[in-house]
Each structure stands twice: as C-alpha cells, then as structure tokens.
Design a protein around this motif. Structure first.
Motif, PDB file in Angstrom:
ATOM      1  N   MET A  96       0.820  -1.218   0.000  1.00 55.10           N
ATOM      2  CA  MET A  96       0.000   0.000   0.000  1.00 55.10           C
ATOM      3  C   MET A  96       0.851   1.264   0.000  1.00 55.10           C
ATOM      4  SD  MET A  96      -2.757  -1.429   2.818  1.00 55.10           S
ATOM      5  CE  MET A  96      -3.757   0.042   2.945  1.00 55.10           C
ATOM      6  N   TYR A 132      -9.936  -6.469  -0.546  1.00 54.64           N
ATOM      7  CA  TYR A 132      -8.989  -5.724  -1.367  1.00 54.64           C
ATOM      8  C   TYR A 132      -7.959  -6.677  -1.957  1.00 54.64           C
ATOM      9  CZ  TYR A 132     -10.944  -2.237   1.795  1.00 54.64           C
ATOM     10  OH  TYR A 132     -11.798  -1.466   2.532  1.00 54.64           O
ATOM     11  N   ASP A 133      -7.620  -6.470  -3.169  1.00 55.28           N
ATOM     12  CA  ASP A 133      -6.624  -7.299  -3.859  1.00 55.28           C
ATOM     13  C   ASP A 133      -5.232  -6.745  -3.586  1.00 55.28           C
ATOM     14  OD1 ASP A 133      -5.388  -9.146  -5.440  1.00 55.28           O
ATOM     15  OD2 ASP A 133      -5.846  -8.124  -7.334  1.00 55.28           O
ATOM     16  N   ILE A 134      -4.709  -7.052  -2.392  1.00 57.13           N
ATOM     17  CA  ILE A 134      -3.394  -6.544  -2.015  1.00 57.13           C
ATOM     18  C   ILE A 134      -2.532  -7.690  -1.498  1.00 57.13           C
ATOM     19  CG2 ILE A 134      -4.139  -4.199  -1.473  1.00 57.13           C
ATOM     20  CD1 ILE A 134      -4.380  -4.942   1.394  1.00 57.13           C
ATOM     21  N   VAL A 169     -13.109  -3.475   6.008  1.00 57.92           N
ATOM     22  CA  VAL A 169     -13.790  -3.329   4.721  1.00 57.92           C
ATOM     23  C   VAL A 169     -14.155  -1.872   4.472  1.00 57.92           C
ATOM     24  CG1 VAL A 169     -15.936  -3.846   3.482  1.00 57.92           C
ATOM     25  CG2 VAL A 169     -14.657  -5.691   4.553  1.00 57.92           C
ATOM     26  N   ARG A 219     -10.036   1.000   4.411  1.00 59.56           N
ATOM     27  CA  ARG A 219      -8.918   0.227   3.876  1.00 59.56           C
ATOM     28  C   ARG A 219      -7.557   0.588   4.476  1.00 59.56           C
ATOM     29  NH1 ARG A 219      -5.297   0.574  -0.615  1.00 59.56           N
ATOM     30  NH2 ARG A 219      -4.898  -1.467  -1.610  1.00 59.56           N
TER      31      ARG A 219
END
Length: 276
Positions: A79, A154-156, A219, A222
């Motif tokens: 991030m 989240y696609d992290i 959620v 973030r």
C-alpha cells in the motif's frame, strides 16, 4: 490438502463479512465442543489441562506472526506505507487495548483463588469471573479472524483466503481446551452439567461479535488494514504472556506446559506455511 481446498472453495462464494461470521461461528462451536466434555467427565488431570493451555499459547504465538504480523508488513509495503510502522504501532496498540480491558473487566484466571481476581472489585461469584477470563482471551481471537477475512475485500499482497481459513482453523483447535477449562472446573465446584456446559460455551460468544466488527472495520476503512492485523497480533500476544502461560504453569507443571506450547506453535506454523 483436498479437504483444505474444498473448504477454501466453499468460502469463495461468501462476502468477507459473512466469511468472518462463519469462521468465528466455527471457533465458537469448537469452544462449545470442549465445554461439552463436562457431560462425560467431572474433572480433568491437571497436567493434561496445563498441556492444553500451553498448546493454546503456542498456537496463538505462531498465528500472531505468520497469520497477522507478517501479512501486515507485506500489506503495508503493497500500500506504499513504511512497512514497519503499522506493524509496530498496531502491535503495541493491541497490547495496550487488552491491558486496559484487563484492568477494568473483573475476571479470575483458571486455578487461582477468588482473592486473586483482577479488574475492578466486584461481588460476582467465582464462576462468572472464570467465564469472563476466557471471554477476555477470545476477544483478540475473534478480531484476528475478522480482520483476516475483511482483508480479502482488497486485492493486495499478504491477504489470502486460504490464510484466513487456516487462521480460523488454528484458533478453533486451541479453543477446545478453553471451553473445557471453564466447564469442568464449574462442574467440580457443584454446578450441574448443563449449567457448566452453558457457561463454558458462553465464553466463546464474543468471537463472532468481534469477528464481524473486525471485518466491517477493515472493509469500510482500507488504510487501517495493516494496523488492524498488527493490533490483533498484539492483543493475542498480551493474552499469551499475561494469562495463558502463567495459568499453564501455576500448578508447577512447567515442563508439561512448555512441551504443549512447543507443539501448539509447531502445529500452527505447519498449517500456515504448508497450507496458507
């Protein structure tokens, strides 16, 4: 591997918050399963119980790193944050949060006399204080599962469904002795089997509540995700050092409790590294 894969595939069709609810309902169910042993036994060998408590401590220590702190560091990097800041700040905040609850919530650790109850002074009986002590253990466990599933929104890097499922499985395994450690002592003190079971499983009710709160929080917001993971880890480590390890060694079964902790750590590490 096939069973683990089937479970993960089933979870894929659920929303993250629902996944967190299902995962924590599972851990609550294992707590109830442990408490149900009171219908068959009035007492448990002290060494066996201390080994179980040590095992629970080992599981929580391993889960704190592999399932929470390490992913928190990876997520912070993904991030664009300074990797060590969320892990450090969140970890210390989680410990401070549990320290505050520990000083306020009346509770009594397993095997300790009534005069050693912690928290604010109260006239509540021993049984209620025992249940509250295990409930205190379960708050960070529920939060940890909730945050792990909430991260999937989240696609992290660092967030994986299999890792969240393994975390729920590991915490569920160590919840078994927690349910047992409440219901059997209550039975030994004169409670009926039904009441002993009721109070034993009741200690796990907080996990689904904390799990859903944790999932909803990450959620909706973030940027707090790596902090939330580290927060849950800090809270879990506080419980291990402040409560589980001292309880497991209070009756001078140090070697038994230590072997249990080593086994618990090894089991959780294997689950997380091999299957996560």
């Amino acid at each position: 591997m096939e069973v683990e894969g089937a479970i993960v595939d089933w979870f894929k069709g659920l929303e993250p918050t629902t996944q967190a609810l299902v995962g924590t309902l599972f851990t609550w169910g294992v707590t109830a399963l442990g408490a149900a042993f009171v219908f068959f036994f009035k007492s448990v060998n002290r060494k066996v119980l201390d080994a179980m408590l040590g095992f629970a401590a080992g599981v929580m220590i391993a889960a704190s790193f592999w399932s929470l702190l390490n992913p928190a560091i990876e997520m912070a990097e993904g991030m664009g944050q300074t990797s060590w800041v969320p892990a450090t700040v969140g970890f210390l905040a989680g410990g401070a949060f549990l320290w505050g609850i520990d000083k306020i919530l009346p509770h009594l650790h397993l095997g300790y006399p009534r005069k050693d109850a912690e928290g604010v002074k109260t006239s509540w009986n021993r049984s209620v204080l025992l249940v509250l002590a295990i409930t205190l253990h379960n708050i960070p466990e529920g939060l940890a599962i909730g945050v792990a599933f909430g991260a999937l929104a989240y696609d992290i890097p660092g967030a994986s469904l299999s890792g969240a499922v393994i975390l729920a499985l590991g915490i569920g395994i160590q919840n078994f002795p927690e349910g047992l450690s409440v219901s059997v002592p209550l039975r030994r003190e004169g409670f009926s089997r039904r009441k002993s079971f009721w109070y034993g499983q009741l200690s796990g009710v907080v996990e689904p509540i904390a799990g859903v709160i944790g999932a909803l929080a990450v959620v909706m917001i973030r940027p707090i995700l790596p902090y939330a993971l580290a927060f849950a880890a800090g809270a879990m480590i506080f419980v291990v050092v402040e409560e589980l390890i001292p309880e497991s060694q209070y009756h001078r079964n140090e070697d038994t409790a230590t072997v249990g902790a080593m086994l618990g750590f090894a089991v959780m590490m294997t689950l997380d590294v091999a299957l996560g």
